[in-house]
Design a protein around this motif. Structure first.
Motif, PDB file in Angstrom:
ATOM      1  N   ALA A 409       0.842  -1.205   0.000  1.00 27.07           N
ATOM      2  CA  ALA A 409       0.000   0.000   0.000  1.00 27.07           C
ATOM      3  C   ALA A 409       0.876   1.253   0.000  1.00 27.07           C
ATOM      4  O   ALA A 409       0.589   2.228  -0.717  1.00 27.07           O
ATOM      5  CB  ALA A 409      -0.922  -0.005   1.215  1.00 27.07           C
ATOM      6  N   ILE A 413       1.122   4.385  -2.874  1.00 30.24           N
ATOM      7  CA  ILE A 413       1.022   5.824  -2.608  1.00 30.24           C
ATOM      8  C   ILE A 413       2.288   6.553  -3.052  1.00 30.24           C
ATOM      9  O   ILE A 413       2.230   7.589  -3.723  1.00 30.24           O
ATOM     10  CB  ILE A 413       0.761   6.085  -1.116  1.00 30.24           C
ATOM     11  CG1 ILE A 413      -0.685   5.750  -0.755  1.00 30.24           C
ATOM     12  CG2 ILE A 413       1.049   7.544  -0.761  1.00 30.24           C
ATOM     13  CD1 ILE A 413      -1.055   6.046   0.686  1.00 30.24           C
ATOM     14  N   ILE A 434      -5.721   9.834  -3.496  1.00 31.52           N
ATOM     15  CA  ILE A 434      -6.609   8.739  -3.099  1.00 31.52           C
ATOM     16  C   ILE A 434      -7.632   8.456  -4.200  1.00 31.52           C
ATOM     17  O   ILE A 434      -7.947   7.295  -4.491  1.00 31.52           O
ATOM     18  CB  ILE A 434      -7.295   9.065  -1.760  1.00 31.52           C
ATOM     19  CG1 ILE A 434      -6.260   9.070  -0.624  1.00 31.52           C
ATOM     20  CG2 ILE A 434      -8.395   8.051  -1.444  1.00 31.52           C
ATOM     21  CD1 ILE A 434      -6.807   9.545   0.716  1.00 31.52           C
ATOM     22  N   GLY A 459      -5.697   0.801  -6.076  1.00 36.90           N
ATOM     23  CA  GLY A 459      -5.967   0.797  -4.634  1.00 36.90           C
ATOM     24  C   GLY A 459      -7.417   0.614  -4.276  1.00 36.90           C
ATOM     25  O   GLY A 459      -7.871   1.101  -3.236  1.00 36.90           O
ATOM     26  N   TRP A 467      -7.054   4.542   3.226  1.00 38.46           N
ATOM     27  CA  TRP A 467      -5.963   5.214   2.524  1.00 38.46           C
ATOM     28  C   TRP A 467      -5.519   6.474   3.273  1.00 38.46           C
ATOM     29  O   TRP A 467      -4.324   6.787   3.323  1.00 38.46           O
ATOM     30  CB  TRP A 467      -6.374   5.585   1.094  1.00 38.46           C
ATOM     31  CG  TRP A 467      -6.243   4.425   0.126  1.00 38.46           C
ATOM     32  CD1 TRP A 467      -7.236   3.821  -0.580  1.00 38.46           C
ATOM     33  CD2 TRP A 467      -5.031   3.755  -0.220  1.00 38.46           C
ATOM     34  NE1 TRP A 467      -6.725   2.806  -1.344  1.00 38.46           N
ATOM     35  CE2 TRP A 467      -5.367   2.740  -1.149  1.00 38.46           C
ATOM     36  CE3 TRP A 467      -3.697   3.888   0.156  1.00 38.46           C
ATOM     37  CZ2 TRP A 467      -4.426   1.874  -1.700  1.00 38.46           C
ATOM     38  CZ3 TRP A 467      -2.750   3.038  -0.384  1.00 38.46           C
ATOM     39  CH2 TRP A 467      -3.111   2.047  -1.297  1.00 38.46           C
TER      40      TRP A 467
END
Length: 609
Positions: A409, A413, A434, A459, A467
């Motif tokens: 994750a 990002i 996001i 995502g 997030w």
């Protein structure tokens, strides 16, 4: 004079059988003429450390205090104990000032409270040179430090006390000081030879709880209704407008609330503060303009709906809860936008680069406290160089978070940030990143063709809330930074490279569904160190509070100045039948026994009739 005299003062004047913690050593040192630096948490009895020596040593103690409200509060409380105390500040007219000055010169005062800017004036210095001074007490001594959260330039000149009165003992006191701040206090106040007394910063009766901000007004309302309905509390906001808005909202929802900020006129601020001091069920919604020196012991909660600027400020503000030692709560809701807003304020400030770096470091420490996966109290006290075991009385201890491997994750990002940061002509914040990761084709995403990026839609396995949590943790641990050139823009750091290359595994805290919920915000149930009262005693306590309020209004002082809640609870529990029985209760000194003893015994008898 001997310490037995100090012990006698403690018992007969203040009504306490014995000193607590370091109090005895501090009092003994000061009585014997030594200088002292005292670091002691709010509610631990700092004032007694100079008030008792002031009554033992010959002359008048000069107390340097930064706030008018604090002076009046302390003086009112001392007068109720039969102590000759006064203050000099701008609330007095000329005739009142002359009367206080005459009392000082005649040796008729035990303690005199003075603001630092007045004390440093030549008229006041000349006045003090004509009287006998027993000691100098410099309260809120962290105000002298430019590293502290509440720097006051006028405190810089207080070294003159040592220069003009080298043989008069001085005591500097504060509830918040890091090692750096402590060194600056010693240097600026010329306390190099002073003995240092550093008590534990721990406030075990306070439950710390931090939640992700969603609909903060509703979250706050739920917290108050579920945990502290009918209690006295403080809600801190960052802006003046928000204090007005939140106070109005709470009032409409049936919670008695008032705003307080520097933009209100003096009369209205004074009225609101007086009501807060005197009423048991009022919530004050305020900026940080409110609070320092507030001596109200029965504040049951302090809530922050905006991120404080520093851990020191947060600790100082939360320390206004539970000063009586009974259970209290420090609750905070914060989000990523708070961090962006605070960083923007730092960059837009008029401070130099040293100030900005210092402020940024303080903000980073605050963010670390919010995002920690370990005991809040362990992290909080570590900031003040104190090591403790997990407390069992914070949200992390009471409801331990689950950890998960957030490496992938984090890589998603960081990859998105890298790709967007290359577009130097535009700035994209956390919300936009996001949206890209979640595969949302918003107008901004499609207009900038970000739906064609390789990270678009990768995502969808995590919610927006999840997030945001990952982003905040990456910021807190310096894998991401806020780009100072753009409002809310995220940038990679030196630490980002190892994660992107897969050389480092990141274990992150998992946001529970309960914490992420917009509608629910349930506090963990902690063991609360209260004096449990049986039904009959509880009824006596309720009636005694009504009796106390009537007396307080007659004397025009806050109710707790007459007796605090802990003393009233003990009276209700013991149900004393004679003055001798009453005299053994903590907080009932000789003067209060004479003033109120017979009335209390008679009141209790009438209740039983």
């Amino acid at each position: 004079m001997s310490l037995s005299s100090a012990s006698q003062v403690l018992q007969t004047v203040f009504g306490y059988e014995s000193f607590r913690g370091e109090q005895q050593a501090i009092v003994e040192h000061l009585v014997s003429g030594g200088d002292a630096l005292v670091l002691m948490p709010t509610g631990a009895g700092k004032s007694l450390c100079y008030q008792v020596p002031a009554l033992v040593r010959e002359g008048c103690a000069i107390v340097v205090s930064p706030l008018i409200a604090l002076m009046k509060d302390q003086v009112d409380a001392l007068k109720e104990l039969g102590v000759q105390a006064a203050f000099l500040n701008s609330t007095l007219d000329w005739s009142e000032i002359r009367a206080v000055e005459r009392d000082f010169l005649r040796g008729e005062l035990d303690l005199l409270y003075i603001a630092p800017e007045r004390l440093l004036g030549e008229r006041c210095l000349q006045l003090l040179s004509q009287g006998q001074i027993s000691l100098f007490a410099i309260d809120e001594a962290h105000c002298v430090s430019q590293w502290g959260h509440d720097f006051r330039p006028e405190y810089m000149g207080l070294s003159i006390l040592h220069e003009r009165w080298p043989h008069v003992p001085r005591i500097a006191l504060t509830a918040t000081a890091t090692t750096h701040t402590r060194k600056e206090i010693i240097q600026r106040l010329a306390l190099g030879e002073a003995k240092q007394f550093i008590a534990s910063f721990d406030r075990p009766n306070i439950t710390y709880h931090i939640v992700e901000k969603h609909d903060v007004r509703r979250q706050l309302l739920h917290f108050i209704r579920e945990e502290h309905m009918g209690d006295s509390g403080i809600v801190y906001c960052l802006s003046r407008n928000k204090t007005e808005d939140i106070a109005e909202f709470l009032s409409k929802e049936g919670i008695k609330a008032l705003p307080y900020h520097a933009g209100l006129d003096v009369a209205r601020r004074a009225e609101h503060q007086a009501r807060f001091q005197q009423e048991d069920d009022l919530v004050m919604v305020a900026t940080i303009a409110f609070g320092m020196g507030i001596n109200k012991p029965d504040v049951r909660f302090v809530a922050h709906i905006d991120l404080p600027k520093s851990v020191e400020g947060y600790y100082q503000e939360t320390g206004r809860a539970g000063r009586d030692g009974l259970a209290a709560t420090a609750w905070m809701a914060y989000g990523l936008q708070d961090v962006v807003q605070q960083r923007k304020m730092i960059e837009d400030s008029n401070g130099d680069e040293i100030f900005k770096r210092r402020s940024a470091a303080q903000l980073d420490a605050m963010l670390g406290l919010c995002e920690t996966a370990q005991c809040r109290r362990v992290r909080l006290l570590a900031y003040f160089d104190q090591q403790i075991e997990p407390c069992g009385n914070c949200d992390v201890c009471l409801n331990p978070p689950k950890m998960w491997d957030g490496t992938v994750a984090a890589q998603k990002i960081l990859s998105a940030v890298y790709r967007l940061f290359k577009e130097r002509d535009q700035r994209f914040g956390a919300g936009h990143i996001i949206d890209i990761l979640r595969g949302k084709k918003t107008d901004r995403v499609t207009q900038n063709q970000h739906d064609t990026l390789s990270v678009f839609g990768v995502g969808q396995d995590l919610s927006d809330s999840a997030w945001r949590s990952v982003l905040r943790q990456l910021l807190a641990n310096h894998y991401l930074a806020l780009d100072i050139e753009g409002y809310g823009t995220l940038a990679l750091t030196e630490k980002s490279r190892a994660v992107l290359k897969g050389e480092e595994v990141l274990m992150l805290r998992q946001e529970s569904e309960r914490m992420a919920s917009k509608s629910r915000n349930i506090m963990p149930k902690a063991k609360k160190p209260v004096i449990s009262l049986p039904p009959e005693a509880e009824e006596r306590f309720v009636q005694l509070k009504k009796w106390r309020l009537a007396i307080a209004r007659e004397h025009e002082v806050p109710a707790y100045v007459i007796f605090n809640d802990a003393t009233l609870r003990q009276i209700a529990l013991n149900n004393p039948e004679t003055l001798e029985d009453l005299s053994f209760i903590s907080g009932v000194g000789a003067h209060k026994l004479d003033a109120y003893g017979e009335a209390i015994i008679e009141f209790l008898e009438e209740m039983q009739a």
